[in-house]
Design a protein around this motif. Sequence first.
Motif, mmCIF file in Angstrom:
data_model
loop_
_atom_site.group_PDB
_atom_site.id
_atom_site.type_symbol
_atom_site.label_atom_id
_atom_site.label_comp_id
_atom_site.label_asym_id
_atom_site.label_seq_id
_atom_site.Cartn_x
_atom_site.Cartn_y
_atom_site.Cartn_z
ATOM 1 N N ALA A 71 7.034 1.180 -5.349
ATOM 2 C CA ALA A 71 8.310 0.373 -5.452
ATOM 3 C C ALA A 71 7.792 -1.059 -4.233
ATOM 4 O O ALA A 71 8.213 -1.913 -4.151
ATOM 5 C CB ALA A 71 8.863 1.220 -4.670
ATOM 6 N N LYS A 72 6.192 -0.864 -3.300
ATOM 7 C CA LYS A 72 6.013 -1.340 -2.559
ATOM 8 C C LYS A 72 5.489 -2.551 -2.944
ATOM 9 O O LYS A 72 5.956 -3.600 -2.235
ATOM 10 C CB LYS A 72 4.851 -0.999 -1.246
ATOM 11 N N GLU A 73 4.641 -2.171 -3.546
ATOM 12 C CA GLU A 73 4.140 -3.891 -4.318
ATOM 13 C C GLU A 73 4.163 -3.336 -6.114
ATOM 14 O O GLU A 73 2.905 -3.850 -6.519
ATOM 15 C CB GLU A 73 2.744 -3.739 -3.614
ATOM 16 N N GLY A 74 3.995 -1.996 -6.212
ATOM 17 C CA GLY A 74 3.206 -2.343 -7.810
ATOM 18 C C GLY A 74 2.093 -1.564 -7.715
ATOM 19 O O GLY A 74 1.691 -1.708 -9.110
ATOM 20 N N LYS A 75 1.653 -1.639 -7.172
ATOM 21 C CA LYS A 75 -0.071 -1.183 -6.822
ATOM 22 C C LYS A 75 0.353 0.359 -6.601
ATOM 23 O O LYS A 75 -0.029 0.445 -5.407
ATOM 24 C CB LYS A 75 -0.896 -2.180 -6.303
ATOM 25 N N LEU A 76 -1.056 0.484 -6.425
ATOM 26 C CA LEU A 76 -1.605 1.933 -6.098
ATOM 27 C C LEU A 76 -3.275 1.694 -6.282
ATOM 28 O O LEU A 76 -4.071 1.449 -6.951
ATOM 29 C CB LEU A 76 -1.390 3.278 -6.674
ATOM 30 N N GLU A 207 0.376 -6.197 -15.915
ATOM 31 C CA GLU A 207 0.768 -6.605 -14.491
ATOM 32 C C GLU A 207 1.758 -4.806 -14.718
ATOM 33 O O GLU A 207 1.724 -4.853 -15.312
ATOM 34 C CB GLU A 207 2.521 -7.714 -15.002
ATOM 35 N N SER A 208 1.765 -4.516 -13.364
ATOM 36 C CA SER A 208 2.826 -3.298 -12.945
ATOM 37 C C SER A 208 4.747 -3.051 -13.985
ATOM 38 O O SER A 208 4.466 -2.524 -15.089
ATOM 39 C CB SER A 208 3.454 -3.247 -11.790
ATOM 40 N N SER A 209 5.571 -4.332 -14.001
ATOM 41 C CA SER A 209 6.018 -4.140 -14.629
ATOM 42 C C SER A 209 5.982 -4.538 -16.216
ATOM 43 O O SER A 209 6.823 -3.140 -16.507
ATOM 44 C CB SER A 209 7.189 -5.557 -14.458
ATOM 45 N N MET A 210 5.207 -4.839 -17.071
ATOM 46 C CA MET A 210 4.834 -4.465 -18.447
ATOM 47 C C MET A 210 4.571 -2.835 -18.879
ATOM 48 O O MET A 210 4.217 -2.092 -19.756
ATOM 49 C CB MET A 210 3.359 -5.399 -18.811
#
Length: 408
Positions: A71-76, A207-210
């Motif tokens: 949830a922070k940035e959509g990244k890991l 992108e994370s949302s996609m």
Amino acid sequence: MLTIDQQIMKKEEGTIITPAGFQVAGLHSGVKRKRNDLGIITCDVPANAAAVYTTNVIQAAPIKVTKESIAKEGKLQAVIVNSGNANACTGKQGEKDAFLMRSAAAEQLGIPEYYVAVASTGIIGLPMPMDKIIPSIKLLEPAASDNNVDQFNESILTTDIFTKSTCYQTTIDGKTVTMAGSAKGSGMIEPNMATMLAFVTTDAVIESSMLQVALKEVTETTFNCITVDGDTSTNDMVLIMASEKSGNEGLTPQHREWSVFVELLRKTCVDLAKMIARDGEGATTLIEVEVNGALNDKEATQAAKAVVGSSLVKTAVYGADANWGRIIAAVGYSKAIVNAETIDITIGQVKLLENSQPLAFAEEEVSEILNNETVKIVVDLNIGTGTGVAWGCDLTYDYVRINASYRS
């Protein structure tokens, strides 16, 4: 022009580190008696990420941590995984332990804590042996080697008999895009999700949302279509990371090759889902149920899940008993719309029922089919154009033996 299916090729030697940018490691920390029980996936850049989780309202502490991280940035940039202890129903201490695993992995890699996801699988309700886990995290040395892949794949297993891995490649915008995955799962497998963990890596630019859109769509017809025993666990997670190193144009549903990417993801998840179903505790047979002629695809999948989840169908397959009555009964209680007078049932190549009327068949021939490692059951409702597939396994004496002694 090639079809979408023809554009995607399976990479037989590919693994979770084949997509550009990924490394893994695994080792034995002592949580389990013998096999590896601690693993890590890393990416050399912050990767766009998405995940889906168990539908059980009781959710383990690692899920809370992973949700917060994404949830922070959509990244890991890393996923730390342990097996042997689920860290579920362990209260506030369990949450502290999950966050501690995250911080220890972040410190080891020199990255922000919110770039680390946590996953756990194993026995519910036991305190985490942090005295073993934390020192072992510091010993993990991720690398892009076949040996490391083997060590990682073993580290996530519980009652699994074999490791589960797959890899595919395609071309998008003239660039090679690779996707791969590793998974575990053997018991407590029931739509939706269950005691299963699946980790997917790709070098696609998206992108994370996609990623979330694609993963949610694909999960419905893959991981949510498997069942072993009807139980849904507290820890299940499917997580995907995209390093964006392939160089394609950013993928969205409007991209001309979006459907190719979605199919790439679907094929990867289908492979992992089928391997999980095949490795059901004590299982000897993978059962695939295909339902055609339903009112719509959702109804077809609903009926397929009911058949493959029926304990009576499972035991009939184990006993090589061509008892089609159990199949039609499961269709009837599936809550899918059916016409009781128009149902066809086929096992293998042998049709047993046509328009809900029994046909003559050789019991020995069907029994031989049911003794195969994979059994396909096809049901045609003959009321529409909907299709759906679900996977499961037979129910054997060994399932009872394994689960009767799971904690001992």
